[in-house]
Scaffold this motif. Structure first.
Motif, short mmCIF file in Angstrom:
data_model
loop_
_atom_site.label_atom_id
_atom_site.label_comp_id
_atom_site.label_asym_id
_atom_site.label_seq_id
_atom_site.Cartn_x
_atom_site.Cartn_y
_atom_site.Cartn_z
N PHE A 87 0.81 -1.21 -0.11
CA PHE A 87 0.17 0.10 -0.18
C PHE A 87 0.84 1.34 0.09
CE2 PHE A 87 -3.08 -3.14 2.11
CZ PHE A 87 -4.10 -2.91 0.96
N THR A 100 -12.41 2.20 -4.59
CA THR A 100 -10.94 2.84 -4.30
C THR A 100 -11.01 4.26 -5.03
OG1 THR A 100 -9.85 1.60 -6.14
CG2 THR A 100 -9.98 0.68 -3.99
N SER A 121 -13.47 0.48 8.98
CA SER A 121 -12.10 0.40 8.85
C SER A 121 -11.26 0.16 9.55
CB SER A 121 -11.66 1.64 7.60
OG SER A 121 -12.53 1.68 6.67
N PHE A 148 -9.08 -3.22 10.37
CA PHE A 148 -7.79 -3.29 10.47
C PHE A 148 -7.42 -4.11 11.82
CE2 PHE A 148 -3.56 -1.26 11.39
CZ PHE A 148 -3.10 -1.45 10.46
N THR A 181 -7.66 -4.13 3.95
CA THR A 181 -8.63 -3.02 3.79
C THR A 181 -9.98 -3.42 3.76
OG1 THR A 181 -8.44 -3.21 1.45
CG2 THR A 181 -6.81 -1.55 2.56
N THR A 221 -12.13 -2.52 1.81
CA THR A 221 -12.71 -3.04 0.21
C THR A 221 -12.19 -4.62 0.26
OG1 THR A 221 -12.26 -0.70 -0.39
CG2 THR A 221 -12.33 -2.46 -2.00
#
Length: 306
Positions: A30, A117, A155, A159, A170, A172
């Motif tokens: 990332f 994204t 989120s 995490f 993530t 997503t």
């Protein structure tokens, strides 16, 4: 936690291509992706540096989204891997299909990936202007802020689960069911400790010097060295020694400006003597090593008489 997170992909000499990726490798991917996006945007803006300032500001979110779409087209859409993942030998696997065989991302997953994204970044940057002239601006902003807050909380929870289990860093990826795996089998690591030992040695030596040098009085050391070698100059003869004492500064070696003296027969420029005594409280004469006493001006007639 190590077994659940897959932190031992190198236990065997030839592990499976679908071995889970280390947490740090997923996060590094990332970081590489973010650095690449910034590099592409900076190179793009440099093409317009000679145009009118602020030319790209009205359409900046759209241009960023367009560049990110181009990156997505030639990375995730083509190879099921971002640029950062490709550099780390990682790619996405469709985890919705069970089995040990590698399954690339499906076409709907790729399109949803770019929507969640690139589309999310564009909406976040363009939300202010979208609702600026809307009649229900305040209500729309309130709904958008609530959705943004819920997304951030989700989120954060995702995490924390990633730190525990080592999968889906993530939100997503978790929603789409895509998981990073190694592109090729990973062999055992061959670590050479010679470079590491050399770096540790020089780093420790540099830290030692950084600690030691401020403790050394460089003015005192310089004066001591000058005093050590001053007898060599005195052996050349004493015929013009007294004249030399009064016609040149004992520090800079030039004709003394505003001559002053201390507890010896040597003469100093006022600014040379003052700066050295301020820098070093225990300043000594660089010629004879006499400790500094009361600084007194040298009268002109005394200078001529000597």
């Amino acid at each position: 936690m190590a077994g659940a997170g897959g932190d031992k992909p190198f236990a065997k000499a030839g592990p499976s291509p679908l071995s889970r990726v280390l947490r740090i490798s997923q996060l590094d991917a990332f970081e590489l992706d973010g650095a690449l996006e910034q590099l592409v945007w900076s190179q793009f803006t440099q093409c317009f540096q000679h145009f009118k300032p602020g030319l790209l500001t009205p359409v900046e979110p759209e241009l960023k989204a367009l560049l990110q779409l181009l990156l997505w087209r030639f990375t995730v859409f083509s190879n099921s891997a971002t640029v950062g993942q490709s550099l780390l030998n990682i790619r996405y696997k469709n985890s919705l299909i069970p089995g040990q065989k590698y399954r690339p991302m499906s076409r709907p997953q790729k399109f949803w990936f770019v929507l969640l994204t690139v589309g999310e970044k564009w909406l976040r940057e363009r939300s202010h202007s979208l609702f600026l002239n809307h009649p229900a601006e305040s209500k729309a902003r309130k709904v958008l802020s609530i959705l943004t807050g819920l997304t951030k909380v989700a989120s954060l929870v995702n995490f924390l689960l990633f730190l525990q289990r080592g999968t889906y860093p993530t939100l997503t990826e978790r929603l789409l069911g895509v998981q990073p795996v190694f592109s090729r089998p990973q062999g055992p690591r061959d670590i050479n400790f010679q470079f590491l030992n050399r770096e540790l040695l020089w780093n420790g030596f540099a830290e030692f010097l950084i600690f030691l040098l401020p403790l050394i009085n460089m003015w005192k050391l310089k004066a001591s060295v000058a005093t050590l070698f001053s007898p060599l100059n005195e052996l050349r003869g004493t015929e013009g020694s007294e004249e030399t004492y009064c016609t040149e500064c004992a520090i800079c070696g030039e004709w003394p400006t505003m001559p002053h003296s201390v507890s010896c027969n040597h003469v100093f420029c006022y600014y040379c003597l003052k700066s050295h005594t301020i820098a070093d409280i225990c300043f000594t004469c660089p010629k004879c090593g006499t400790e500094t006493g009361t600084i007194e001006p040298v009268r002109l007639h005394e200078l001529h008489q000597s």
